[in-house]
Every structure is written in C-alpha cells, then in structure tokens.
Design an enzyme around this catalytic site. Structure first.
Site, PDB file in Angstrom:
ATOM      1  N   PHE A   1      41.358  24.911 -21.344  1.00  0.00           N
ATOM      2  CA  PHE A   1      40.875  23.539 -21.110  1.00  0.00           C
ATOM      3  C   PHE A   1      42.036  22.558 -20.944  1.00  0.00           C
ATOM      4  CE2 PHE A   1      39.399  19.695 -23.717  1.00  0.00           C
ATOM      5  CZ  PHE A   1      39.060  18.962 -22.587  1.00  0.00           C
TER       6      PHE A   1
ATOM      7  N   TYR B   1      42.179  26.685 -39.448  1.00  0.00           N
ATOM      8  CA  TYR B   1      42.686  26.167 -38.176  1.00  0.00           C
ATOM      9  C   TYR B   1      43.871  25.246 -38.412  1.00  0.00           C
ATOM     10  CZ  TYR B   1      43.016  23.236 -34.036  1.00  0.00           C
ATOM     11  OH  TYR B   1      43.502  22.531 -32.963  1.00  0.00           O
TER      12      TYR B   1
ATOM     13  N   LYS C   1      47.870  25.968 -37.583  1.00  0.00           N
ATOM     14  CA  LYS C   1      48.517  25.090 -36.614  1.00  0.00           C
ATOM     15  C   LYS C   1      49.772  24.455 -37.217  1.00  0.00           C
ATOM     16  CE  LYS C   1      47.550  23.756 -33.050  1.00  0.00           C
ATOM     17  NZ  LYS C   1      48.018  24.195 -31.704  1.00  0.00           N
TER      18      LYS C   1
END
Length: 333
Positions: free
Chosen positions: A29, A153, A157
């Site tokens: 994306f 997540y 990260k």
C-alpha cells in the site's frame, strides 16, 4: 540489478534518471505510492517484494524475500542505489511471528546489506507512531517522547527502528526513521478500519444494510501520498540518525472519519446502523504527532486534506483487487 544503466531519460516525465532507489515492500500500500513519488522526482526505481503485484508504471520489480534470501542478493540488488527505502512490514493481518520476522530480522539484514555497499545510500526506514505506546489524551507526541509500546506490532516496530538508529549512530550507515501515524488514501487495504469500511459500503444495499461499530477515540491520520512525499524529502535532507514524525499533526474522531467516508460513498444514512462494541487498535485511544521537526529539517508538511483522502480512498475501492480481510474493526498504520 536495475533494468538500465545510470542516466536514463524518464520517458513522459522528461527527467534524466541519474538517481536510483530501491524500495523494499515496494508493491504494498505505502510502498507503491513511494515508488510513484520517486519516479516523478527523477529516480529510477526498483521495487522489491516477496510476490509480484500489479505493475507500477516506470518501476522495475524484483521478487525477493528480504527475510530469507542470501544477504548477497540484497547487496546485489541495491549495489548502485542512492536511496534504499524500507516500506516492508505487517500492519493489519500479520500474526506476531510474521510481524517479528518482517520488523526485526529483515531490518537487521537490510542494515547489514546497506553497510556492505561500496556506495553510501541513504536508508529511510518507515517506523510507526505506535512505537511510543499509549499516551494521555491531548498529548502531542514529539520525537523525544519516551517509547513504551504495549502490542506485538508496536514492540517489534520499535526494535527495527532502533536497529537503524543504532547503525546510523555507529557510523555504519546513513539512515533515518520516519515514525508514521495511521495512513489512509487510495489503496487502503481492507484489513484496516477505513479500508474495511469502504469494502463493506460497496456491498451495502436495501437488503443488506451496514452495521458498523464506532468509537469516540481520536487518532492522527495522514494521506499515503503525503507519506510518500516525506520519504522523497528525507532522501536528501539533513536527517541522518534522526527520528521524524510524519502525520497530520492533529487528532481526528474515528466517528468523524467514518462519517466522511460514508458521505463520500453516498450510501443513504438509513442503510447505515451503528452498534456498540469494542474496536481493536494497535495503539491507545489517542494519537497526535508533533510534526514540527519534519517541517524544520525537511520542509515537509501534509498537503492532502482528510476529506479528499477519504474521497480518493472510496473512488479507488471501486477497482481494488486486494483480498478481503475479515478484520474490518482493526486499525493500524
């Protein structure tokens, strides 16, 4: 590994392509928009991803899994690059194992590869605002805010971002981290809250009205094209070893954002019903990035209004061929 030699004319754009960029996750994306923005600025671009996707005009493609491929393959692919962008990662649909793999070992191997290159390309790594962890309502999160992520997540990260920053501090690479807020705009995946809502609105009829869960949480959303522009500017700005927030710089009601998308769809209000319930998020109930540093060091500021972003999200969803995701109540960057 690029399709052509340096200094090529860029076709319709009329640029001389004397700069080369490699975008890891270039078919995703955000990666696709980064590739387009770089080609418009005169870069010859190579998108690297595990699987091919719909071709991007003027962009080369290499099928390569940066997690499992030999390091020599990564070095070979990026050997003449002036810029390497890491836009890979699992945001919406990955489990903890896949997040760990794409957010830690991939970054570690990419940093090693960039450090081994005879040239010294700029590495721009896309981090996440969720690396800061939940904050009190009303907080404008600056880059020096403590990091205390609570989700797999966000934790993975943060480790990836620290790998890049640590290598830059040690002088091994020329790199920076862009901590990006929640992203929307054309091509938003269905696994995100807004992408999932657009998909469901496409299938809303008198016989199948839409029931949606809305909350009063407020989040900072940024259009994907503004993110891509930030990457372009980070390629040549004095940001080595820095973290820079990239967001709208404001906190928007999720109810308001959903309303803007529903309005763009022109689905009649009578076909949309609200229900109470919890919405899973990768952050807390509030996110708002302080973006003054990006303005000062890169001359960057968001240009796309969220109303326009959601209108374009809706228009693009008409031809989207991305696989559906069941997690229509999941938010993420």
């Amino acid at each position: 590994m690029f399709r052509s030699k340096r200094r090529q004319y860029g076709g319709d754009m009329g640029h001389i392509r004397d700069r080369q960029a490699v975008v890891i996750g270039g078919t995703g994306f955000i990666g696709r928009h980064i590739c387009r923005a770089l080609t418009k600025r005169g870069y010859e671009v190579l998108a690297i991803a595990r699987k091919p996707a719909e071709p991007i005009s003027g962009v080369g493609f290499l099928a390569l899994d940066a997690v499992s491929a030999p390091s020599e393959d990564i070095v070979r692919a990026a050997q003449s690059a002036d810029l390497v962008v890491n836009a890979a990662g699992d945001s919406w649909e990955g489990d903890e194992a896949s997040m760990t793999a794409s957010h830690i070992p991939l970054v570690d191997r990419l940093v090693d590869a960039v450090a081994a290159l005879p040239r010294r390309p700029r590495l721009v790594h896309l981090g996440s605002v969720h690396e800061y962890g939940p904050v009190p309502d009303g907080t404008a999160i600056a880059e020096d805010h403590p990091t205390a992520p609570r989700t797999p997540y966000a934790r993975t990260k943060l480790v990836g971002s620290r790998i890049v920053l640590g290598a830059a501090d040690a002088g091994r690479i020329d790199g920076c981290v862009l901590r990006v807020t929640n992203v929307c705009g054309p091509g938003t995946p269905r696994g995100s809250f807004l992408g999932g809502l657009a998909h469901r609105l496409r299938h809303t009829t008198e016989e199948t009205p839409l029931t949606v869960t809305l909350v009063d949480d407020r989040r900072d959303f940024i259009d994907v094209r503004d993110v891509a522009e930030a990457v372009v500017l980070a390629a040549s700005s004095p940001v080595t070893g820095r973290v820079l927030n990239v967001g709208q710089g404001d906190a928007f009601s999720m109810r308001e954002l959903a309303g803007l998308l529903i309005a763009a769809s022109q689905v009649p209000d009578r076909l949309v019903r609200e229900e109470s319930g919890a919405v899973h998020s990768k952050g807390g109930s509030w996110t708002q990035a302080d973006i003054r540093l990006a303005r000062r060091l890169m001359g960057w500021s968001p240009k796309v209004a969220l109303k326009e972003s959601l209108h374009d999200l809706w228009a693009a969803s008409a031809t989207s061929s991305r696989p559906a995701a069941a997690a229509a109540r999941t938010e993420g960057h």
